[in-house]
Motif scaffolding. Structure first.
Motif, PDB file in Angstrom:
ATOM      1  N   SER A   1       1.528  -1.231  -5.497  1.00  0.00           N
ATOM      2  CA  SER A   1       1.988  -2.222  -4.530  1.00  0.00           C
ATOM      3  C   SER A   1       1.153  -2.166  -3.266  1.00  0.00           C
ATOM      4  N   THR A   2       1.380  -3.158  -2.378  1.00  0.00           N
ATOM      5  CA  THR A   2       0.632  -3.182  -1.117  1.00  0.00           C
ATOM      6  C   THR A   2       0.990  -2.000  -0.226  1.00  0.00           C
ATOM      7  N   GLU A   3       2.215  -1.514  -0.338  1.00  0.00           N
ATOM      8  CA  GLU A   3       2.631  -0.298   0.364  1.00  0.00           C
ATOM      9  C   GLU A   3       3.013   0.734  -0.694  1.00  0.00           C
TER      10      GLU A   3
END
Length: 333
Positions: free
Chosen positions: A82-84
């Motif tokens: 994921s992006t984070e």
């Protein structure tokens, strides 16, 4: 008046000066020097390869951990794509250690018993075929064990799970909710079957090296066959059995396809060994590598670094145990 030195008696060669002893680690012949150089070079090359692996894993692990939004050691989640990214190895470390411990508890006593039977109890015409079958089991590919575990072992574990739940379910470790038998206990049993031939073969060869004088001396003193094994065979082969166990543990820690085929792919920790769920380092790398992006691959490499460190610690502990038992080694027998 000085007496002239007497000539050597006929038939006796004059005494020659003994050659000076060579220092340890030196070689004078060309072949010895070549072999010494190749041996040293091989050892240095091995150390260099290990150092290169450690540097590569450490570098990629640092890149991954620096972007991790959770705690790498305690997070019960694996989402590095994921992006984070949030990921941790708590579930993987727990599953790897628990499944390996179960496998060792089951496999080591059985393997030592088989090795003793083949070397000290079974007649030669019976020990030969059994040893041949054990050797064949060691050559079976992991995926074959995995297919056998998924198609044969898992469907036939319900009876054992039911019995454990009935008599030992009060402990919580062996409570069963009736789900599929894709649990840590099943994985541990499968790993025990896989490492059994390795431990058996090495232990058998170690027990064969026991000096016959030791066994004959014990028999002469009136010892029974079991007392001979307990007083002469097992002390002599203790370091060898430890080494064989460490070889089996190394395979159990790093097993991939068999565990991925049998274990239920849920990223959580179950209090009961009979409930489906859990994971191991090798199984997680094999199952998540195909769908991982660059950050996900770095996270998988970071988990591989932890497995690398665990393996080194296990081997170091084995070396320490063997070093403390030098009096039982074959060199000092």
């Amino acid at each position: 008046m000085k007496q002239a030195p007497s000539a050597p008696a006929p038939g006796h060669a004059p005494a020659t000066k003994a050659p000076a002893p060579r220092a340890a680690g030196t070689a004078t012949r060309r072949g010895d020097r070549i072999f010494l150089g190749l041996s040293r070079g091989s050892g240095i090359l091995l150390l260099a390869v290990m150092a290169a692996i450690a540097v590569f894993l450490s570098y990629r692990a640092i890149l991954a951990i620096s972007k991790d939004q959770g705690n790498f050691l305690t997070t019960f989640e694996w989402d590095p794509n994921s992006t984070e990214p949030v990921f941790g190895i708590a579930v993987l470390a727990f599953g790897t250690v628990v499944s390996s411990v179960i496998a060792m508890v089951i496999a080591v006593p059985v393997a030592v018993a088989i090795a003793l039977f083949l070397t000290h109890y079974a007649p030669r015409r019976l020990s030969g075929p059994i040893a041949y079958v054990v050797d064949l089991l060691a050559a079976v590919p992991s995926i074959v064990y995995g297919l056998w575990g998924a198609l044969v072992l898992v469907p036939h574990m319900n009876g054992l799970f039911s019995w454990l739940d009935t008599y030992l379910g009060w402990t919580g470790i062996f409570s069963w909710q009736g789900g599929p038998a894709r649990s840590m206990l099943t994985v541990g049993i499968l790993l025990a079957v896989m490492i059994l031939p390795v431990i058996t073969n090495v232990s058998r060869e170690v027990f064969r090296q026991v000096p016959k004088a030791h066994e004959e001396a014990a028999l002469a003193l009136g010892a029974t066959r079991w007392e001979v094994i307990r007083m002469s065979v097992l002390p002599f082969g203790r370091s060898g059995v430890i080494s064989a166990s460490m070889l089996g543990l190394g395979r159990a820690l790093g097993e991939t396809m068999a565990v991925a085929t049998v274990l239920s792919p849920t990223f959580d920790i179950q209090a009961s060994l009979l409930d489906p769920g859990g994971g191991t380092f090798a199984q997680n790398i094999a199952s998540k590598f195909g769908e991982a992006n660059e950050q996900g691959r770095d996270a998988l490499i970071a988990s591989g670094l932890v497995l690398f460190v665990i393996t080194l610690l296990v081997n170091g502990a084995a070396r320490m145990i063997i070093a403390r038992r030098k009096e039982y080694s074959g060199a000092n027998a």
